[in-house]
Design a protein around this motif. Structure first.
Motif, PDB file in Angstrom:
ATOM      1  N   SER A  93      11.348   5.709  -8.383  1.00 50.41           N
ATOM      2  CA  SER A  93      11.482   6.194  -7.210  1.00 50.41           C
ATOM      3  C   SER A  93      10.885   5.004  -5.970  1.00 50.41           C
ATOM      4  CB  SER A  93      10.535   7.251  -6.483  1.00 50.41           C
ATOM      5  OG  SER A  93       9.153   7.119  -6.987  1.00 50.41           O
ATOM      6  N   ILE A  94      10.131   4.260  -6.578  1.00 56.97           N
ATOM      7  CA  ILE A  94       9.630   3.111  -5.716  1.00 56.97           C
ATOM      8  C   ILE A  94      10.889   2.295  -5.570  1.00 56.97           C
ATOM      9  CG2 ILE A  94       8.039   1.069  -5.474  1.00 56.97           C
ATOM     10  CD1 ILE A  94       6.191   2.595  -7.365  1.00 56.97           C
ATOM     11  N   ALA A  95      11.547   1.766  -6.679  1.00 50.28           N
ATOM     12  CA  ALA A  95      12.620   0.775  -6.346  1.00 50.28           C
ATOM     13  C   ALA A  95      13.975   1.252  -5.608  1.00 50.28           C
ATOM     14  CB  ALA A  95      13.292   0.583  -7.959  1.00 50.28           C
ATOM     15  N   ALA A  96      14.024   2.686  -5.556  1.00 45.89           N
ATOM     16  CA  ALA A  96      15.111   3.105  -4.881  1.00 45.89           C
ATOM     17  C   ALA A  96      14.887   2.963  -3.497  1.00 45.89           C
ATOM     18  CB  ALA A  96      14.986   4.682  -5.067  1.00 45.89           C
ATOM     19  N   LYS A 129       0.635  -1.297   0.133  1.00 46.01           N
ATOM     20  CA  LYS A 129      -0.018  -0.130   0.040  1.00 46.01           C
ATOM     21  C   LYS A 129       1.040   1.254   0.040  1.00 46.01           C
ATOM     22  CE  LYS A 129      -1.671   1.419   3.777  1.00 46.01           C
ATOM     23  NZ  LYS A 129      -2.463   1.543   5.096  1.00 46.01           N
ATOM     24  N   ASP A 130       1.971   1.253   0.806  1.00 40.66           N
ATOM     25  CA  ASP A 130       2.870   2.616   0.628  1.00 40.66           C
ATOM     26  C   ASP A 130       3.505   2.632  -0.360  1.00 40.66           C
ATOM     27  OD1 ASP A 130       2.296   2.663   3.606  1.00 40.66           O
ATOM     28  OD2 ASP A 130       3.899   1.493   3.999  1.00 40.66           O
ATOM     29  N   PHE A 131       3.847   1.680  -1.087  1.00 43.59           N
ATOM     30  CA  PHE A 131       4.560   1.812  -2.413  1.00 43.59           C
ATOM     31  C   PHE A 131       3.584   2.343  -3.726  1.00 43.59           C
ATOM     32  CE2 PHE A 131       7.998  -0.871  -0.691  1.00 43.59           C
ATOM     33  CZ  PHE A 131       9.220  -0.098  -0.879  1.00 43.59           C
ATOM     34  N   LEU A 132       2.311   1.627  -3.391  1.00 43.29           N
ATOM     35  CA  LEU A 132       1.381   2.011  -4.397  1.00 43.29           C
ATOM     36  C   LEU A 132       1.284   3.607  -4.211  1.00 43.29           C
ATOM     37  CD1 LEU A 132      -1.240  -0.776  -4.245  1.00 43.29           C
ATOM     38  CD2 LEU A 132       0.176  -0.001  -6.459  1.00 43.29           C
ATOM     39  N   ALA A 133       1.000   3.913  -2.934  1.00 41.91           N
ATOM     40  CA  ALA A 133       0.881   5.423  -2.840  1.00 41.91           C
ATOM     41  C   ALA A 133       2.097   6.152  -3.171  1.00 41.91           C
ATOM     42  CB  ALA A 133       0.610   5.736  -1.412  1.00 41.91           C
ATOM     43  N   LEU A 134       3.084   5.795  -2.938  1.00 43.74           N
ATOM     44  CA  LEU A 134       4.585   6.506  -3.219  1.00 43.74           C
ATOM     45  C   LEU A 134       4.717   6.639  -4.922  1.00 43.74           C
ATOM     46  CD1 LEU A 134       7.129   7.689  -2.267  1.00 43.74           C
ATOM     47  CD2 LEU A 134       8.158   5.203  -2.600  1.00 43.74           C
ATOM     48  N   GLY A 135       4.191   5.415  -5.552  1.00 42.27           N
ATOM     49  CA  GLY A 135       4.314   5.338  -7.094  1.00 42.27           C
ATOM     50  C   GLY A 135       3.175   6.498  -7.667  1.00 42.27           C
ATOM     51  N   VAL A 136       1.976   6.256  -7.094  1.00 38.98           N
ATOM     52  CA  VAL A 136       1.041   7.304  -7.880  1.00 38.98           C
ATOM     53  C   VAL A 136       1.356   8.610  -7.572  1.00 38.98           C
ATOM     54  CG1 VAL A 136      -1.450   7.626  -7.713  1.00 38.98           C
ATOM     55  CG2 VAL A 136      -0.943   5.235  -7.753  1.00 38.98           C
ATOM     56  N   GLY A 137       1.814   8.855  -6.332  1.00 36.73           N
ATOM     57  CA  GLY A 137       2.107  10.195  -5.683  1.00 36.73           C
ATOM     58  C   GLY A 137       3.233  10.840  -6.694  1.00 36.73           C
ATOM     59  N   THR A 138       4.120  10.147  -7.050  1.00 37.80           N
ATOM     60  CA  THR A 138       5.321  10.339  -7.893  1.00 37.80           C
ATOM     61  C   THR A 138       4.845  10.687  -9.254  1.00 37.80           C
ATOM     62  OG1 THR A 138       6.727   9.697  -6.228  1.00 37.80           O
ATOM     63  CG2 THR A 138       7.768  10.341  -8.228  1.00 37.80           C
ATOM     64  N   ILE A 139       4.201   9.626  -9.870  1.00 32.24           N
ATOM     65  CA  ILE A 139       4.001   9.578 -11.257  1.00 32.24           C
ATOM     66  C   ILE A 139       2.785  10.770 -11.596  1.00 32.24           C
ATOM     67  CG2 ILE A 139       3.337   8.064 -13.189  1.00 32.24           C
ATOM     68  CD1 ILE A 139       4.305   5.780 -11.797  1.00 32.24           C
ATOM     69  N   VAL A 140       1.888  10.792 -10.859  1.00 34.90           N
ATOM     70  CA  VAL A 140       0.614  11.377 -11.002  1.00 34.90           C
ATOM     71  C   VAL A 140       0.857  12.742 -10.272  1.00 34.90           C
ATOM     72  CG1 VAL A 140      -1.970  11.567 -10.869  1.00 34.90           C
ATOM     73  CG2 VAL A 140      -0.819   9.429 -11.105  1.00 34.90           C
TER      74      VAL A 140
END
Length: 484
Positions: A250-253, A31-42
């Motif tokens: 940014s997720i992978a990092a 859930k944290d990574f989904l939010a991090l990814g969506v927050g950075t991409i979108v």
């Protein structure tokens, strides 16, 4: 020369990274990574790029530009998911390439990503500032000119105080740890997605089907010589839209701080990209359906413009207000990932080792350096001419990761653990990911490629003057010889 090449192409033992990163706290969930990814991409780009690309290059076919860019990003994301599951180390592509190709190539990939994070932090902070100032101006509020813009611009500015404050606030948040940061990030991402959905549902009511015809306009050249219409216009749009999708790195990092990375990393990387693509395509289709694509020419806020012109001024204010707050999510994601990459360079001695020291199990020294550079770029220097360097650097790292799957597979289940997720249709898809990233890189303008070359020359000077001599693998090997 043979000794030099031996140093350059030595491969790091994955167990060494596993040990070095063991002090980082594994607290992040899917859930944290989904939010991090969506927050950075979108980020802010979803409110601007679809309208800009439609007016400048693709017309209603901007949706095809979004989809094409997403396909290439998806191919690379598959490679990222396998790499992150097999090697959940801080630093993403830098650490992976160091293990499978050697230190020199790892430096190249990491240096490419460093350009992305340094410039992206400044870019997002300044974009947040511009949107915030635009929003408060509707209420008759205005910052003094000296505090409203960068000092090297032509508008009498001294510093962008909003950009400075935004970066400092995110730094203070990140210094408290990834788990606390993700609580804030998750909340802001939900708000931002709600704002996007509000626009989509309200905008659908104002769609006129005639605005979609012709869906792919006839090809011609714009006055500035850039392509418009046809597949050429769609291709030109892909290179611009792709900038919005690169945030999944940014997720992978942060994979060294993931709970059960074998599952959380692939789900976070691929899941956030799927959500982002759906939102991007939906916004693009609604936007060009509400008004003729030419209406968005030279329009810095096409979403707000479309809502106000269709009689939804209050909704426009609400959406733009949430969007400004939501822009913090991209800043959080970029600074979180960038600080982990700087930490990785310090961890391995390629940059001063104090950058690789942890404080309370957090890379806060690396975070402070990133903060200072971000403030200098975002508050005091105009950097819009460097915007495409974000794409150029990241695309180079994407090509390394895609082609790196061929070197990773023979080692899986041996010195590298067998990951629970593997890139499908091997060996075809890794090659397609590489070619797709290369095609988009070739679509960037000559200025972006020139600045990218200058950045890499600067990086080579640092590597050969400092990094190769202070690398921990060099020092550890020398110590081993002495013991023998």
């Amino acid at each position: 020369m043979s000794r030099l090449t031996e140093k350059m192409f030595r491969k790091e033992d994955p167990l060494v990274y596993q040990d070095k990163d063991s002090h980082l706290i594994r607290s992040l969930t899917t859930k944290d990574f989904l939010a991090l990814g969506v927050g950075t991409i979108v980020s802010a780009s979803i409110f601007t790029l679809p309208g800009v690309v439609a007016a400048q290059h693709a017309g209603p076919a901007v949706a095809l530009s979004c989809l094409t860019a997403a396909i290439v990003a998806g191919l690379v994301a598959f490679a990222y998911a396998e790499m992150a599951a097999a090697m959940p180390f801080a630093g993403s592509a830098y650490s992976w390439i160091n293990v499978i190709f050697g230190e020199f190539w790892g430096w190249i990939a990491g240096w490419a990503l460093l350009a992305e994070y340094f410039i992206a932090v400044a870019f997002v902070a300044s974009g947040l500032s511009a949107n915030f100032q635009g929003l408060i101006s509707t209420a008759g509020l205005k910052l003094p000119r000296s505090l409203a813009a960068a000092s090297t611009g032509n508008n009498g500015g001294l510093m962008d105080i909003v950009a400075i404050v935004a970066i400092i606030l995110v730094t203070l948040l990140l210094s408290r740890g990834a788990s606390q940061t993700t609580r804030v990030e998750n909340t802001l991402v939900v708000l931002k997605v709600i704002a996007i959905l509000i626009f989509i549902f309200v905008g659908v009511t104002a769609i006129k089907m005639s605005n979609y015809s012709p869906f792919i306009p006839k090809y011609h050249l714009n006055p500035d010589g850039s392509p418009f219409g046809g597949w050429q216009g769609i291709y030109a749009g892909v290179s611009e839209i792709f900038l919005a999708y690169i945030g999944f790195d940014s997720i992978a990092a942060n994979s060294a701080e993931a709970k059960n990375p074998q599952k959380t990393m692939p789900r976070g990387i691929l899941g956030s990209l799927v959500i982002a693509v759906i939102l991007f395509v939906s916004v693009a289709l609604v936007l060009v359906g509400m008004f003729h694509y030419s209406d968005y020419a030279n329009n810095a806020e096409p979403v707000g413009y479309a809502l106000r012109r269709s009689g939804h001024a209050i909704v426009a204010t609400v959406v733009q207000s949430i969007a400004v707050v939501g822009m913090f999510t991209a800043l959080i994601g970029m600074m979180l990932a960038g600080s982990r990459l700087v930490y990785s360079f310090g961890r391995d001695g390629l940059l001063p080792k104090w950058l690789g020291k942890l404080e309370h199990n957090l890379p806060n020294r690396a975070l402070i350096v990133l903060t200072i550079i971000g403030i200098l770029l975002g508050a005091f220097f105009p950097f819009t001419f460097l915007a495409q360097l974000i794409s150029a650097g990241t695309l180079i790292a994407f090509m390394f990761v895609s082609i790196g799957i061929y070197a990773l597979r023979p080692r899986e289940g041996k010195d590298i653990p067998m990951p629970s997720f593997r890139m499908p249709l091997y060996p075809v898809l890794p090659g397609l990911g590489f070619l797709g990233a290369l095609a988009i890189f070739m679509g960037l303008d000559i200025q972006a490629k020139t600045y990218a070359l200058g950045w890499f020359i600067f990086g080579m000077l640092i590597y050969f003057a400092y990094g190769i001599r202070h690398s921990t693998s060099t020092i550890d090997k020398a110590a081993k010889h002495q013991d023998d």
